[in-house]
Design a protein around this motif. Structure first.
Motif, short mmCIF file in Angstrom:
data_model
loop_
_atom_site.label_atom_id
_atom_site.label_comp_id
_atom_site.label_asym_id
_atom_site.label_seq_id
_atom_site.Cartn_x
_atom_site.Cartn_y
_atom_site.Cartn_z
N ASP A 15 -29.07 7.41 44.54
CA ASP A 15 -30.39 7.74 43.99
C ASP A 15 -31.04 6.56 43.29
O ASP A 15 -32.24 6.34 43.41
CB ASP A 15 -30.26 8.88 42.96
CG ASP A 15 -29.93 10.20 43.62
OD1 ASP A 15 -29.32 11.03 42.93
OD2 ASP A 15 -30.25 10.38 44.80
N VAL A 16 -30.27 5.80 42.51
CA VAL A 16 -30.87 4.92 41.52
C VAL A 16 -30.50 3.44 41.69
O VAL A 16 -31.25 2.58 41.26
CB VAL A 16 -30.52 5.39 40.09
CG1 VAL A 16 -31.25 4.57 39.04
CG2 VAL A 16 -30.86 6.87 39.90
N LEU A 17 -29.37 3.12 42.28
CA LEU A 17 -29.00 1.72 42.38
C LEU A 17 -30.02 0.96 43.23
O LEU A 17 -30.45 1.44 44.27
CB LEU A 17 -27.61 1.57 43.00
CG LEU A 17 -26.42 1.63 42.06
CD1 LEU A 17 -25.13 1.38 42.82
CD2 LEU A 17 -26.55 0.63 40.92
N PRO A 18 -30.40 -0.25 42.81
CA PRO A 18 -31.35 -1.04 43.59
C PRO A 18 -30.71 -1.54 44.88
O PRO A 18 -29.49 -1.69 44.96
CB PRO A 18 -31.69 -2.19 42.65
CG PRO A 18 -30.50 -2.33 41.76
CD PRO A 18 -29.99 -0.93 41.57
N LEU A 23 -27.69 -4.61 37.73
CA LEU A 23 -28.12 -3.96 36.51
C LEU A 23 -27.36 -4.56 35.34
O LEU A 23 -26.13 -4.67 35.39
CB LEU A 23 -27.88 -2.45 36.58
CG LEU A 23 -28.66 -1.70 37.65
CD1 LEU A 23 -28.17 -0.26 37.74
CD2 LEU A 23 -30.15 -1.74 37.37
N TYR A 24 -28.08 -4.98 34.31
CA TYR A 24 -27.48 -5.54 33.11
C TYR A 24 -27.64 -4.52 31.99
O TYR A 24 -28.70 -3.90 31.85
CB TYR A 24 -28.16 -6.85 32.73
CG TYR A 24 -27.85 -7.99 33.67
CD1 TYR A 24 -26.93 -8.98 33.33
CD2 TYR A 24 -28.49 -8.08 34.91
CE1 TYR A 24 -26.64 -10.02 34.19
CE2 TYR A 24 -28.21 -9.12 35.78
CZ TYR A 24 -27.29 -10.09 35.42
OH TYR A 24 -27.01 -11.12 36.28
N ALA A 74 -37.79 -1.96 31.28
CA ALA A 74 -37.26 -0.63 30.97
C ALA A 74 -38.37 0.40 31.13
O ALA A 74 -39.53 0.15 30.77
CB ALA A 74 -36.71 -0.59 29.55
N GLY A 75 -38.01 1.53 31.72
CA GLY A 75 -39.00 2.57 31.97
C GLY A 75 -39.66 2.46 33.32
O GLY A 75 -40.48 3.31 33.68
N THR A 76 -39.35 1.40 34.09
CA THR A 76 -39.98 1.20 35.40
C THR A 76 -38.93 0.87 36.44
O THR A 76 -37.83 0.41 36.12
CB THR A 76 -41.01 0.05 35.35
OG1 THR A 76 -40.32 -1.22 35.31
CG2 THR A 76 -41.93 0.17 34.16
N GLY A 77 -39.28 1.09 37.69
CA GLY A 77 -38.44 0.67 38.80
C GLY A 77 -37.03 1.18 38.71
O GLY A 77 -36.77 2.35 38.44
N TRP A 78 -36.06 0.28 38.93
CA TRP A 78 -34.65 0.64 38.92
C TRP A 78 -34.01 0.47 37.55
O TRP A 78 -32.80 0.66 37.42
CB TRP A 78 -33.90 -0.17 39.98
CG TRP A 78 -34.05 0.43 41.35
CD1 TRP A 78 -33.34 1.47 41.88
CD2 TRP A 78 -34.98 0.04 42.37
NE1 TRP A 78 -33.77 1.75 43.16
CE2 TRP A 78 -34.76 0.88 43.49
CE3 TRP A 78 -35.96 -0.94 42.46
CZ2 TRP A 78 -35.50 0.76 44.67
CZ3 TRP A 78 -36.70 -1.06 43.62
CH2 TRP A 78 -36.47 -0.22 44.71
N TRP A 190 -41.39 -7.23 54.40
CA TRP A 190 -40.14 -7.07 53.68
C TRP A 190 -39.06 -6.57 54.65
O TRP A 190 -39.38 -5.86 55.63
CB TRP A 190 -40.30 -6.06 52.55
CG TRP A 190 -40.93 -6.51 51.28
CD1 TRP A 190 -40.39 -6.40 50.02
CD2 TRP A 190 -42.23 -7.11 51.08
NE1 TRP A 190 -41.27 -6.89 49.07
CE2 TRP A 190 -42.41 -7.34 49.70
CE3 TRP A 190 -43.26 -7.50 51.95
CZ2 TRP A 190 -43.55 -7.92 49.16
CZ3 TRP A 190 -44.41 -8.09 51.42
CH2 TRP A 190 -44.54 -8.29 50.05
N PRO A 191 -37.80 -6.88 54.44
CA PRO A 191 -36.75 -6.29 55.28
C PRO A 191 -36.84 -4.76 55.27
O PRO A 191 -37.00 -4.15 54.21
CB PRO A 191 -35.45 -6.79 54.62
CG PRO A 191 -35.86 -8.03 53.89
CD PRO A 191 -37.26 -7.80 53.42
N ALA A 192 -36.71 -4.15 56.43
CA ALA A 192 -36.97 -2.71 56.56
C ALA A 192 -36.17 -1.85 55.59
O ALA A 192 -36.75 -0.95 54.95
CB ALA A 192 -36.72 -2.27 58.00
N PRO A 193 -34.86 -2.06 55.43
CA PRO A 193 -34.12 -1.18 54.49
C PRO A 193 -34.62 -1.30 53.06
O PRO A 193 -34.68 -0.30 52.33
CB PRO A 193 -32.67 -1.67 54.63
CG PRO A 193 -32.62 -2.37 55.94
CD PRO A 193 -33.96 -3.00 56.11
N ILE A 194 -34.98 -2.52 52.64
CA ILE A 194 -35.49 -2.71 51.28
C ILE A 194 -36.89 -2.12 51.16
O ILE A 194 -37.21 -1.47 50.17
CB ILE A 194 -35.49 -4.21 50.91
CG1 ILE A 194 -34.05 -4.73 50.89
CG2 ILE A 194 -36.18 -4.44 49.57
CD1 ILE A 194 -33.94 -6.22 50.59
#
Length: 311
Positions: A15-18, A23-24, A74-78, A190-194
């Motif tokens: 669901d959430v991993l980029p 992730l730090y 924080a609060g945006t994207g991944w 962009w690469p299709a999967p991304i």
């Protein structure tokens, strides 16, 4: 900060991993993707409603000749969700901690787009010794209102879901399809999967609707006015004068043209306000996607800033 490559808070890895990057964690998880080597490092600050990977085309090209960094506030994207909006100090402190934790050496060339442009300037005001140059792409600015048409003619720029009459409910299928088609078109290289993961994120009912919630202009503009002057570093402003496809969903064409003329004057003044400033006008790009429509102009500006930083 700790690095994470496995499942994040509040969701499965799927669901959430980029799709790339890490992730730090220093109490909340922040997405960062780093490529290339050398310096000064180029750091991208996304616009409101945008995410770091929206700039992957420029990032990959810049990484061929220097270190390049994408991230999500924080609060945006991944990155982890937080209450929005936040102050400029909170955002710039967070970015500084993240870059230091990721081992990205100073100084930086900050590439700020729209709201990210205001944050880039505020970072330079607060931490001038860490900034080698500024690329401000259509930046938010504290003198914006003074250059715009009569406020009585203005249309509030909001989430296109709400602007289309959907309010806070789920947008209709027709609008969702329009949004998907636009993002797919703009991210075609962009690469299709991304690309698919980015488009899905932008359409997510929570993570994809951060733009209006991030905007805290009254507070941010006050912070910019009270801070030290922007440091004497090479600065390039990119002004996009074409009609933007997203604006047509909620703004009459004539009003957008009038806004563009006011914007040109504002950005000319911004470039003239610093000793080594330059405004470059792009007649064939719009506000939201200038980096996809004119990647050559963005990349050339980055190269020029790196050259000027060296001298």
């Amino acid at each position: 900060m700790r690095q994470h490559t496995d499942g994040p808070h509040g969701g499965t890895a799927a669901d959430v991993l980029p799709p790339v990057g890490r992730l730090y964690d220093d109490g909340r998880r922040l997405f960062l993707h780093r490529s290339g080597s050398g310096g000064p490092a180029v750091v991208f600050l996304p616009g409101a409603g945008m995410v770091g990977l929206d700039y992957l085309n420029i990032h990959d090209a810049a990484a061929e000749f220097t270190t390049s960094v994408l991230y999500d506030r924080a609060g945006t994207g991944w990155s982890d969700q937080v209450p929005l909006p936040r102050t400029g100090a909170e955002v710039t402190d967070e970015l500084r901690r993240l870059l230091h934790a990721a081992g990205v050496p100073t100084p930086y060339v900050l590439v700020g787009h729209s709201l990210g442009g205001a944050y880039a300037r505020h970072y330079a005001q607060r931490f001038p010794d860490e900034v080698a140059g500024l690329l401000l792409m259509e930046p938010a600015h504290e003198d914006w209102d003074a250059h715009m048409p009569d406020p009585r003619l203005m249309v509030e720029v909001e989430d296109p879901h709400a602007a289309a009459g959907e309010g806070t409910s789920e947008p209709g299928e027709e609008l969702l399809q329009q949004i998907r088609e636009l993002f797919t078109q703009m991210l075609a290289g962009w690469p299709a999967p991304i690309r698919e993961r980015i488009v899905d994120l932008h359409l997510d009912p929570v993570r994809g609707r951060t733009g209006p919630r991030e905007k805290n202009f009254r507070t941010l503009y006050g912070e910019l006015r009270r801070a030290e002057d922007t440091p004497d570093v090479p600065t390039i402003v990119l002004t996009a004068m074409a009609l933007d496809p997203m604006m047509s969903w909620f703004m009459p064409e004539q009003l957008e043209r009038r806004m563009n003329e006011g914007k040109r004057a504002l950005y000319e003044a911004l470039a003239a306000s610093v000793p080594h400033g330059e405004n470059r006008v792009l007649d064939d790009a719009g506000h939201n996607w200038l980096h996809a429509q004119r990647p050559d102009a963005v990349l050339q500006a980055i190269r020029d800033l790196l050259d000027r930083a060296d001298t």
